[in-house]
Design a protein around this motif. Structure first.
Motif, PDB file in Angstrom:
ATOM      1  N   GLY A  40      -3.904   3.316  16.143  1.00 35.18           N
ATOM      2  CA  GLY A  40      -3.249   4.811  16.234  1.00 35.18           C
ATOM      3  C   GLY A  40      -1.953   5.258  15.912  1.00 35.18           C
ATOM      4  N   GLN A  41      -1.251   4.386  15.312  1.00 34.47           N
ATOM      5  CA  GLN A  41       0.282   4.605  14.819  1.00 34.47           C
ATOM      6  C   GLN A  41       0.410   4.298  13.561  1.00 34.47           C
ATOM      7  N   GLY A  42       1.521   4.828  12.720  1.00 30.47           N
ATOM      8  CA  GLY A  42       1.790   4.503  11.605  1.00 30.47           C
ATOM      9  C   GLY A  42       2.672   3.055  11.580  1.00 30.47           C
ATOM     10  N   LEU A  90       1.623  -6.225   9.060  1.00 30.17           N
ATOM     11  CA  LEU A  90       1.302  -5.859   7.529  1.00 30.17           C
ATOM     12  C   LEU A  90       2.637  -6.553   6.868  1.00 30.17           C
ATOM     13  N   LEU A 104       5.596   0.421  -2.141  1.00 25.19           N
ATOM     14  CA  LEU A 104       5.214  -0.642  -1.471  1.00 25.19           C
ATOM     15  C   LEU A 104       3.620  -1.226  -1.850  1.00 25.19           C
ATOM     16  N   PHE A 106       0.787  -3.386  -0.150  1.00 19.31           N
ATOM     17  CA  PHE A 106       0.178  -4.124   1.141  1.00 19.31           C
ATOM     18  C   PHE A 106      -0.451  -5.054   1.249  1.00 19.31           C
ATOM     19  N   GLY A 107      -0.597  -5.993   1.864  1.00 13.22           N
ATOM     20  CA  GLY A 107      -1.740  -6.837   2.109  1.00 13.22           C
ATOM     21  C   GLY A 107      -2.907  -6.076   3.121  1.00 13.22           C
ATOM     22  N   GLU A 108      -3.611  -6.733   3.553  1.00 15.40           N
ATOM     23  CA  GLU A 108      -4.578  -6.447   4.392  1.00 15.40           C
ATOM     24  C   GLU A 108      -4.311  -6.594   5.848  1.00 15.40           C
ATOM     25  N   GLY A 109      -3.409  -7.254   5.994  1.00 18.86           N
ATOM     26  CA  GLY A 109      -2.796  -7.635   7.428  1.00 18.86           C
ATOM     27  C   GLY A 109      -3.155  -8.441   8.166  1.00 18.86           C
ATOM     28  N   ARG A 111      -4.338  -9.288  12.175  1.00 18.41           N
ATOM     29  CA  ARG A 111      -4.307  -8.565  13.496  1.00 18.41           C
ATOM     30  C   ARG A 111      -4.124  -9.773  14.420  1.00 18.41           C
TER      31      ARG A 111
ATOM     32  N   TYR B  36      -0.021   7.187   1.346  1.00 17.20           N
ATOM     33  CA  TYR B  36      -0.706   6.221   1.398  1.00 17.20           C
ATOM     34  C   TYR B  36      -2.147   6.340   2.125  1.00 17.20           C
ATOM     35  N   GLN B  38      -5.406   4.382   3.985  1.00 15.48           N
ATOM     36  CA  GLN B  38      -5.587   3.223   4.729  1.00 15.48           C
ATOM     37  C   GLN B  38      -6.992   3.403   5.183  1.00 15.48           C
ATOM     38  N   ARG B  41      -9.270  -0.538   9.153  1.00 16.35           N
ATOM     39  CA  ARG B  41      -9.207  -2.314   9.257  1.00 16.35           C
ATOM     40  C   ARG B  41      -8.738  -2.996   7.985  1.00 16.35           C
ATOM     41  N   LYS B  42      -8.122  -2.103   7.094  1.00 16.44           N
ATOM     42  CA  LYS B  42      -7.471  -2.612   5.912  1.00 16.44           C
ATOM     43  C   LYS B  42      -5.901  -2.307   5.729  1.00 16.44           C
ATOM     44  N   GLY B  43      -5.205  -2.414   4.807  1.00 18.97           N
ATOM     45  CA  GLY B  43      -3.735  -2.461   4.561  1.00 18.97           C
ATOM     46  C   GLY B  43      -3.737  -1.137   3.902  1.00 18.97           C
ATOM     47  N   PRO B  44      -2.604  -0.221   4.160  1.00 17.61           N
ATOM     48  CA  PRO B  44      -2.294   0.766   3.181  1.00 17.61           C
ATOM     49  C   PRO B  44      -2.393   0.756   1.764  1.00 17.61           C
ATOM     50  N   LEU B  46      -1.155   2.579  -1.815  1.00 15.79           N
ATOM     51  CA  LEU B  46      -0.363   3.659  -2.508  1.00 15.79           C
ATOM     52  C   LEU B  46      -1.000   4.744  -2.991  1.00 15.79           C
ATOM     53  N   LEU B  88      -1.471   8.349   5.474  1.00 17.38           N
ATOM     54  CA  LEU B  88       0.024   8.112   5.904  1.00 17.38           C
ATOM     55  C   LEU B  88       0.870   8.747   4.855  1.00 17.38           C
ATOM     56  N   ASP B 105       2.361   8.918  11.556  1.00 18.29           N
ATOM     57  CA  ASP B 105       1.250   8.061  12.239  1.00 18.29           C
ATOM     58  C   ASP B 105      -0.065   8.292  11.918  1.00 18.29           C
TER      59      ASP B 105
END
Lengths: 115, 113
Positions: A40-42, A90, A104, A106-109, A111, B36, B38, B41-44, B46, B88, B105
């Motif tokens: 729920g956050q950035g 991330l 930037l 990003f990858g998919e992270g 968890r 961005y 999102q 369950r994925k990355g952001p 751009l 985001l 957020d």
């Protein structure tokens, strides 16, 4: 064109354990940044690596450390895990020589769940 | 108080609607402004970036920056169900490189068919 790849995608640890997360940047990129995204956050900036050195650091304790290898890939290590470390981690890559456009990739992270 | 504040939503609109997403910020050093997207369950990913004040358009998306008010917006025209995601905003000062961005957020958007 290979994008940013991260491993593992999911992992579960217990309090006090240590974890290592891995990242390969987008092809042609030389800078890797790590972010923590709680539910729920950035994303929150942890640190950035360029030329195998930590260049910038956010407001995270020393339990968070990293490394960058000659092939630009990077690792994030977290020691003495706390419940509050549960988050999506991330990795983001960029090209320093291209100037500060703020872009930037990003990858998919990864968890991480800490029990 | 956070450096970047973003309307949390959630926001639900019918397909075809115009969507407005907004962020305010307090750090006048921010010069680069990004949006961005999102998915769950994925990355952001751009969407758009803008340098300093002004507008930038890319297809159905328009980004606006008003540095005098410290306010940025993203408009989505003819919204589609595939636009359903968390959006985001992010910002970076001029004197640092691309890595250290400050994010809001996120606003969760649902576009209903």
């Amino acid at each position: 064109d290979a994008g940013v790849t991260q491993s593992p995608t999911h992992l579960i640890k217990t309090r006090g354990q240590q974890v290592t997360l891995r990242c390969s940047p987008k092809s042609g990129h030389d800078t890797v940044s790590w972010y923590q995204q709680a539910l729920g956050q950035g994303p929150q900036f942890i640190f950035q690596y360029y030329e195998e050195e930590e260049r910038q650091r956010g407001n995270f304790p020393d339990r968070f450390s990293g490394h960058q290898f000659p092939n630009y890939s990077s690792e994030l290590n977290v020691n003495a895990l706390l419940l509050g470390d549960s988050a999506l981690y991330l990795c983001a890559s960029s090209l320093k020589g291209a100037g500060n456009t703020g872009e930037l990739f990003f990858g998919e992270g990864s968890r991480l769940t800490v029990l | 108080q956070k450096e970047v504040e973003q309307d949390p939503g959630p926001l639900s609109v019918p397909e075809g609607a115009i969507v407005s997403l907004n962020c305010t910020y307090s750090n006048s050093a921010f010069q680069y402004f990004m949006w961005y997207r999102q998915y769950s369950r994925k990355g952001p990913e751009l969407l758009m970036y803008t340098y300093s004040s002004g507008n930038k358009e890319d297809g159905r998306f328009t980004a606006q920056v008003d540095k005098s008010s410290k306010y940025i917006s993203l408009f989505i025209r003819d919204s589609q169900p595939s636009d359903s995601a968390t959006y985001l905003c992010a910002m970076t000062p001029l004197d640092t490189n691309a890595g250290k961005s400050t994010f809001g957020d996120g606003t969760t958007l649902t576009v209903k068919p």
